[in-house]
Design a protein around this motif. Structure first.
Motif, PDB file in Angstrom:
ATOM      1  N   ALA A  73     -16.890  37.803  33.848  1.00 12.48           N
ATOM      2  CA  ALA A  73     -15.922  38.227  32.830  1.00 12.48           C
ATOM      3  C   ALA A  73     -16.629  38.444  31.497  1.00 12.48           C
ATOM      4  N   LYS A  74     -15.987  39.173  30.629  1.00  7.17           N
ATOM      5  CA  LYS A  74     -16.508  39.432  29.293  1.00  7.17           C
ATOM      6  C   LYS A  74     -16.527  38.128  28.511  1.00  7.17           C
ATOM      7  N   GLN A  75     -17.521  38.004  27.629  1.00  8.51           N
ATOM      8  CA  GLN A  75     -17.558  36.799  26.792  1.00  8.51           C
ATOM      9  C   GLN A  75     -16.382  36.790  25.833  1.00  8.51           C
ATOM     10  N   ILE A  76     -15.913  35.585  25.526  1.00  9.56           N
ATOM     11  CA  ILE A  76     -14.846  35.472  24.524  1.00  9.56           C
ATOM     12  C   ILE A  76     -15.499  35.396  23.148  1.00  9.56           C
ATOM     13  N   ASN A  77     -15.025  36.204  22.208  1.00  8.08           N
ATOM     14  CA  ASN A  77     -15.534  36.129  20.839  1.00  8.08           C
ATOM     15  C   ASN A  77     -14.739  35.097  20.047  1.00  8.08           C
ATOM     16  N   VAL A  78     -15.437  34.083  19.567  1.00  6.10           N
ATOM     17  CA  VAL A  78     -14.776  33.028  18.798  1.00  6.10           C
ATOM     18  C   VAL A  78     -15.323  33.055  17.378  1.00  6.10           C
ATOM     19  N   ALA A  79     -14.446  32.980  16.387  1.00  6.08           N
ATOM     20  CA  ALA A  79     -14.911  32.868  15.006  1.00  6.08           C
ATOM     21  C   ALA A  79     -14.494  31.519  14.451  1.00  6.08           C
ATOM     22  N   LEU A  80     -15.462  30.762  13.942  1.00  6.49           N
ATOM     23  CA  LEU A  80     -15.147  29.493  13.289  1.00  6.49           C
ATOM     24  C   LEU A  80     -14.948  29.767  11.805  1.00  6.49           C
TER      25      LEU A  80
ATOM     26  N   LYS B  96     -17.971  32.065  29.319  1.00  5.76           N
ATOM     27  CA  LYS B  96     -18.874  31.875  28.185  1.00  5.76           C
ATOM     28  C   LYS B  96     -18.213  32.379  26.919  1.00  5.76           C
ATOM     29  N   ALA B  97     -18.501  31.715  25.813  1.00  6.87           N
ATOM     30  CA  ALA B  97     -17.951  32.173  24.542  1.00  6.87           C
ATOM     31  C   ALA B  97     -19.092  32.444  23.585  1.00  6.87           C
ATOM     32  N   HIS B  98     -18.938  33.487  22.816  1.00  4.84           N
ATOM     33  CA  HIS B  98     -19.875  33.777  21.735  1.00  4.84           C
ATOM     34  C   HIS B  98     -19.249  33.237  20.463  1.00  4.84           C
ATOM     35  N   VAL B  99     -19.884  32.231  19.845  1.00  3.47           N
ATOM     36  CA  VAL B  99     -19.278  31.568  18.697  1.00  3.47           C
ATOM     37  C   VAL B  99     -19.981  32.001  17.418  1.00  3.47           C
ATOM     38  N   LEU B 100     -19.197  32.418  16.433  1.00  2.00           N
ATOM     39  CA  LEU B 100     -19.743  32.844  15.155  1.00  2.00           C
ATOM     40  C   LEU B 100     -19.279  31.843  14.100  1.00  2.00           C
ATOM     41  N   ASP B 101     -20.237  31.260  13.378  1.00  3.29           N
ATOM     42  CA  ASP B 101     -19.898  30.290  12.330  1.00  3.29           C
ATOM     43  C   ASP B 101     -19.831  31.056  11.006  1.00  3.29           C
ATOM     44  N   LEU B 102     -18.623  31.402  10.580  1.00  4.31           N
ATOM     45  CA  LEU B 102     -18.486  32.203   9.360  1.00  4.31           C
ATOM     46  C   LEU B 102     -18.729  31.353   8.116  1.00  4.31           C
ATOM     47  N   PRO B 103     -19.181  31.966   7.007  1.00  2.48           N
ATOM     48  CA  PRO B 103     -19.402  31.195   5.778  1.00  2.48           C
ATOM     49  C   PRO B 103     -18.118  30.477   5.337  1.00  2.48           C
ATOM     50  N   GLY B 104     -18.269  29.300   4.761  1.00  2.00           N
ATOM     51  CA  GLY B 104     -17.104  28.547   4.306  1.00  2.00           C
ATOM     52  C   GLY B 104     -16.355  29.294   3.208  1.00  2.00           C
ATOM     53  N   THR B 105     -15.034  29.287   3.279  1.00  2.00           N
ATOM     54  CA  THR B 105     -14.256  29.986   2.263  1.00  2.00           C
ATOM     55  C   THR B 105     -12.945  29.239   2.016  1.00  2.00           C
ATOM     56  N   TYR B 106     -12.458  29.302   0.785  1.00  2.00           N
ATOM     57  CA  TYR B 106     -11.210  28.601   0.472  1.00  2.00           C
ATOM     58  C   TYR B 106      -9.990  29.456   0.784  1.00  2.00           C
TER      59      TYR B 106
END
Lengths: 76, 699
Positions: free
Chosen positions: B2-9, B53-63
């Motif tokens: 299956a296609k990887q799941i795109n996850v954004a933190l 499988k998931a592709h996890v992206l750790d986005l810059p911290g923001t308020y």
């Protein structure tokens, strides 16, 4: 005369009433600095600037020049 | 498969987002940059249940989604662009149990974008101590999403999070509050004008101009005929929106969270009393700085000596095992000493990044910002300039980037301009070797003289940075609305895993980045030093023999004279001779001149360059230091490295702008070549003058 955050003593609490400037940074509002919320002066740096506050449960520090524009009612 | 799941933190700063990321991906992560900008991009692979499988992206911290900096802008760019390859299938918003109210603001915004969103409440292990209890089921109903209590520190809830990510298709995409209710008339107009777009996305695109600007709007095709509102009305509407969101959040929290007010006050207040104290706060900060410099100078000298000696051995071994010839020479004289010049850095850089990441992770850095703001402002800087100035002792590149969270443009620009004066780790090898050569190894009032010199050099760097900030503050005419907000996060014991990963990543990036430059330069130098134009080079032996026909020298001495004659007439010798008149008044010979010129690529090249030049000129393997000590000044006579020329060199390296990577970063951060060129010219002029005065008065 209207009191502002600058008039708080260390440990004293107040309720935010409003702002005396149009240009209050949005970021400050987003961190919880909104009318009706409680503010506590936690600590001050030398010369009382910047001010370390607890606003609505968020701990943050702002400069005196900004704090001067945040009007409050001091709680007994 | 299956296609990887795109996850954004996504999450506010200081919520432990990176710890969650580290728990999900482990060492399966890589750090890069977003194309075209210098914002750090952290991504990794996470294995989920059922072999997904998931592709996890750790986005810059923001308020919030109203960006006020380049880092925050990245988050919005991604969330507004469905065609981005990283566009998340599911967003994971990380919040801190003690700051839920503020953290939920961002959550409600993401939810309005109609992306499946999971709410992670991190640091759940602190709930008991703080007397907090949460009705998770009720909160899930109110927020229309999955809520997971997690403690990244204790590895609680991570498996449940993985399970929910795998099941993301079952998460509702319904917004939990409707921002459009703040001005129905306006939003109705918006809806009619762009029926096919999500309302909140439109609103974000419109308001980003008020905030930060530059959102890519091609995909939105905003029509010219739509009349929006003037800036101050939009600003007021944003304020209204924030108030609306907080109202909603307060309602939700009232229904779902109870806090026992009698719970203990905790560590925070007590620690703050000491660490932000008007006297003790500064004493403690100063002592921490002392400890850091002690570690860099003292503790790392043992592994460094070992590395130096090992590379010398390696050259010897390479020469012994390989057939003699130009290729062996390149390896033993060019590449190995060049590489040694990189590897020798690792202990110091690792120590620096170790301390800096501990200070940041623990929450102490914010206290330093608070303590220093007033003082720094006097010099046109901000309290937030302390972080760049301290990290500048590791490397100016991350330091220039760390200046990003300074809100005021003038303060930020001054910080960027003066940061390269702080003593970065690339200057250290130059300092260490010259100090070892010209400062006696004696004690002065119980203090090691060499250590004291190094400390003075650090203070000189800081002093110069502060002084030039003050000058720039006076001469730069930039008007800016200054405001300053900094969060004072809770104190945390730094997590070993986070600190470890940070140190490894940063050291690796630095060594590989610098490594490539050093390797390339040492090969070029070696070629230039091993070949030369004309008869003087190719017939060196005959010429030297002819000159010394009567002297009857032993073979070894004759060989050395030939080698040195060859070097002088090689390509590099010719270049060096051309430079010599410019550097001679500073007390240097042409070899140092070459080392200085190649140092403009990166300072750390200095030692490697000298090592390469010297080893071409001699057949014996010695330590670089011993070789330098035996050099003589062919103009003035006597040893080349004296107190006067040493101090002059130290000052030159302290002030000169010799780092192409820093110039490139400054160009990217200020968006013009004007400022990096200004740095290059001014700093180098100051360096030349200081070195000139020092040598001429001391010699």
């Amino acid at each position: 005369m209207t009191k502002t955050i600058v008039d708080l003593k260390r440990g004293q609490r107040g309720i935010i009433k409003g702002f005396s400037t149009e240009n209050i940074p949005l970021k400050l509002l987003e961190m919880g600095c909104l009318p009706g919320n409680e503010v506590v002066l936690v600590q001050t740096a030398p010369f009382r600037d910047p001010l370390y506050l607890n606003i609505n449960g968020s701990h943050l520090a702002i400069r005196k020049e900004t704090a001067m524009h945040i009007e409050i009612e001091i709680l007994p | 498969m299956a296609k990887q799941i795109n996850v954004a933190l996504i999450g506010n700063p200081n919520t432990g987002k990176t710890s969650v990321f580290n728990q999900l991906t482990g060492l399966n992560q890589q750090v890069g940059n977003y194309p075209g900008i210098t914002v750090e991009k952290k991504e990794g692979i996470c294995r989920l249940p059922r072999n997904i499988k998931a592709h996890v992206l750790d986005l810059p911290g923001t308020y919030s989604l109203n960006a006020s900096s380049l880092d925050e802008n990245v988050v919005i760019e991604l969330l507004l662009n469905k065609n981005d390859k990283d566009y998340p299938d599911v967003a994971v918003v990380v919040s801190d149990v003690e700051n839920l109210k503020r953290n939920l603001l961002l959550f409600t915004q993401i939810k309005d974008l109609e992306i499946p969103t999971i709410l992670v409440i991190n640091m759940a292990d602190r709930m008991k101590r703080r007397g907090i209890s949460i009705d998770v089921a009720a909160m899930e109903r109110e927020l229309k999403t999955k809520v997971i209590l997690v403690s990244a520190r204790k590895r609680i809830g991570i498996d449940e999070l993985k399970e929910q990510i795998a099941n993301f298709r079952h998460i509702s995409t319904e917004p939990c509050l409707h921002a459009s209710s703040m001005d129905p008339e306006y939003f109705n107009r918006l809806r009619t004008a762009f029926p096919e777009q999500s309302l909140y996305k439109l609103w974000l695109v419109i308001t980003q101009d008020v905030n930060f600007g530059n959102v890519n709007r091609n995909s939105f095709n905003l029509r010219e005929d739509f009349v929006t509102k003037d800036e101050s009305t939009l600003k007021r509407m944003q304020q209204k929106e924030t108030i609306l969101r907080y109202k909603f959040i307060n309602d939700v929290l009232k229904k779902t969270v109870t806090v026992d007010a009698n719970a203990a006050k905790g560590l925070r207040a007590n620690l703050d009393k000491i660490l932000t104290h008007k006297v003790w706060g500064y004493v403690i900060f100063f002592n921490i700085l002392l400890l850091i410099f002690q570690a860099i100078y003292d503790w790392s000298s043992y592994p460094m000596d070992f590395i130096d000696a090992s590379f010398m051995k390696l050259s010897e071994v390479a020469r012994g095992f390989m057939p003699p010839g130009p290729f062996t020479d390149l390896i033993a004289e060019g590449i190995i000493p060049g590489l040694g010049g990189i590897v020798i850095f690792i202990p110091q850089i690792a120590f620096l990044f170790l301390f800096i990441s501990i200070l940041e992770e623990s929450g102490y850095m914010s206290r330093v910002v608070f303590l220093m703001d007033r003082t720094m402002r006097r010099f046109g800087l901000s309290g937030k300039s302390v972080v760049p100035l301290v990290s500048g002792t590791a490397c100016a590149i991350p330091a220039v980037m760390a200046s990003r969270n300074i809100e005021d443009w003038k303060e930020r620009l001054i910080t960027i301009l003066v940061v390269p004066f702080t003593t970065c780790s690339a200057r250290l090898p130059v300092y260490l070797i010259i100090i070892a050569l010209v400062i006696p190894e004696r004690s002065f009032m119980g203090l090691n003289l060499q250590g004291l010199t190094l400390m003075l050099l650090y203070m000189l760097g800081f002093g110069m940075a502060i002084f030039s900030a003050w000058v720039l503050h006076k001469i730069l005419k930039i008007k800016s609305k200054s405001y300053f907000v900094i969060e004072m996060p809770n104190y945390k014991v730094p997590m070993l895993k986070n600190v470890g990963i940070n140190v490894v990543e940063k050291t690796k990036a630095f060594v590989l980045g610098a490594g490539k430059i050093i390797l390339a330069i040492s090969i070029i130098l070696w070629v230039l030093a091993s070949y030369g134009p004309g008869d003087n080079f190719s017939n060196a032996r005959e010429i030297v023999e002819a000159q010394n026909v009567d002297a009857n020298l032993p073979d070894a001495e004759l060989d050395e004279m030939v080698a040195s004659y060859k070097l002088q007439h090689s390509y590099i010798g010719n270049i060096g001779k051309a430079i010599e008149p410019a550097v001679a008044p500073l007390g240097y010979d042409w070899k140092i001149g070459i080392a200085i010129v190649s140092s403009f690529a990166a300072r750390e090249v200095f030692v490697g360059t000298l090592a390469t030049i010297y080893s071409v000129g001699s057949d014996e393997e010695e330590t670089i230091k011993a070789r330098m000590a035996s050099e003589t000044n062919h103009i003035l006579g006597g040893p080349l490295f004296t107190f006067a020329s040493g101090i002059s060199l130290l000052l030159f390296y302290a002030f000169a702008m010799q780092c192409m990577s820093t110039l490139a970063i400054v160009k990217r951060e200020t968006n013009t070549w004007k400022w990096p060129m200004y740095q290059l010219v001014t700093m180098t002029a100051i360096a030349y003058l200081a070195a000139l005065i020092a040598f001429q008065t001391l010699k």
